[in-house]
Design an enzyme around this catalytic site. Structure first.
Site, short mmCIF file in Angstrom:
data_model
loop_
_atom_site.label_atom_id
_atom_site.label_comp_id
_atom_site.label_asym_id
_atom_site.label_seq_id
_atom_site.Cartn_x
_atom_site.Cartn_y
_atom_site.Cartn_z
N ARG A 99 8.53 -17.46 33.21
CA ARG A 99 9.42 -16.97 33.95
C ARG A 99 10.28 -16.04 33.21
NH1 ARG A 99 10.18 -14.67 37.78
NH2 ARG A 99 9.27 -16.60 38.78
N LYS A 134 23.56 3.42 31.72
CA LYS A 134 23.52 2.49 32.69
C LYS A 134 22.51 1.25 32.81
CE LYS A 134 26.35 5.73 35.35
NZ LYS A 134 26.45 6.64 36.34
N LYS A 166 32.30 13.76 26.89
CA LYS A 166 32.49 13.67 28.16
C LYS A 166 33.96 14.18 28.64
CE LYS A 166 29.96 10.97 30.67
NZ LYS A 166 29.02 9.86 31.43
N GLU A 199 30.03 17.80 28.50
CA GLU A 199 30.04 17.71 29.80
C GLU A 199 31.20 18.77 30.44
OE1 GLU A 199 30.11 13.59 32.32
OE2 GLU A 199 32.37 14.51 32.49
N ASP A 221 28.46 18.69 35.50
CA ASP A 221 28.97 17.26 36.21
C ASP A 221 29.12 17.43 37.52
OD1 ASP A 221 29.67 14.44 36.39
OD2 ASP A 221 31.73 15.16 36.07
#
Length: 282
Positions: A99, A134, A166, A199, A221
């Site tokens: 598994r 992410k 950012k 950004e 962005d």
């Protein structure tokens, strides 16, 4: 700081701990300790295979006596019915490893397959598809490796290997200018050789970044493809360019045709379906 291999070993140890606990009591109760057998990894749908090398680590960590024969390497196109590898050894060990090995391989192969779809969409262009942060907590190294196997390019690994200024950093710093100057000063004071990316949210932001200077890459962005074309002309190859936000497989090529160097896509790792496969006795 831990190396990539050390982080993968930690991940495997955690995976074994959460799955095996104090023992696989089903296997221990039904399979004799001296039973030997063979299993093979069978692919059940079309895609890009990834995770074979990690699967070997899983099997060897469970039982170094297991013998593995690899038939299909990472990065290969596969179809339903293909056998990626076979493993021979104690049956208990094969069942205990199953598994954890499948979870990793299915996830990595799903990411590699998705990445290949995105990069293929940009065929003939110089634009490269990037991953993001992410990722599944603890699995970042494997997921970014899967992106690479699928033909994509890795963005920064984490917060430590690049400076990416950012919108929140800019807002808290007070301005784009403040954020960039502080980043440059920080690198100088701490003897850090880190690339700086910023950004931006408008063409005016781009002008302000260029006026300060010292930036390696600029990220557009949530720009439209049309606005991206204008941005590319404005930057005029003075730094690397990246598009991010609201980009899907259906509009990806428009951004590439606008001339951007990189396109970052969170979907490569945050919303991927695993590639179906099984590990069966034979």
């Amino acid at each position: 700081m831990e190396t990539k291999d050390e982080l993968i070993e930690q991940l495997l140890n955690l995976a074994f701990a959460e799955d095996i606990g104090d023992g696989d009591h089903t296997t221990l109760s039904t399979i004799p300790a001296d039973a030997m057998g063979r299993s093979r990894l069978i692919v059940k749908e079309e895609g890009i295979l990834a995770g074979v090398k990690v699967a070997e680590k899983v099997l060897y960590n469970i039982d170094p006596s297991i013998k593995i024969n690899v038939y299909i390497e990472d990065g290969s196109k596969v179809k339903s019915g293909d056998v990626a590898f076979s493993a021979e050894g104690p049956v208990r060990s094969l069942l205990i490893a199953e598994r954890t090995m499948l979870n990793i391989m299915q996830r990595m192969s799903g990411i590699a397959t998705m990445t290949r779809h995105y990069q293929d969409e940009l065929q003939g262009l110089h634009t490269k598809v990037l991953d993001t942060r992410k990722t599944t907590p603890g699995m970042r190294m494997l997921e970014k490796e899967a992106v690479r196997i699928g033909g994509g390019t890795n963005h920064r690994i984490g917060l430590f290997d690049m400076i990416l200024i950012k919108d929140n950093h800019i807002d808290f710093a007070g301005s784009i200018e403040n954020a960039i100057e502080r980043a440059k000063e920080y690198c100088k004071e701490n003897k850090k050789d880190l690339k700086i990316e910023v950004e931006v949210r408008s063409l005016n932001d781009i002008k302000r970044v260029m006026a300060v200077g010292g930036v390696d890459r600029i990220m557009f962005d949530n720009f439209t493809p049309e606005l991206t074309k204008e941005a590319i002309k404005l930057v005029n190859h003075s730094m690397e360019t990246e598009s991010s936000g609201g980009i899907t497989l259906s509009n990806l090529r428009k951004y590439g045709e606008a001339g951007v160097d990189f396109i970052s896509v969170g979907a490569l790792t945050h919303s991927v379906k695993g590639l179906d496969m099984s590990f069966k006795a034979y």
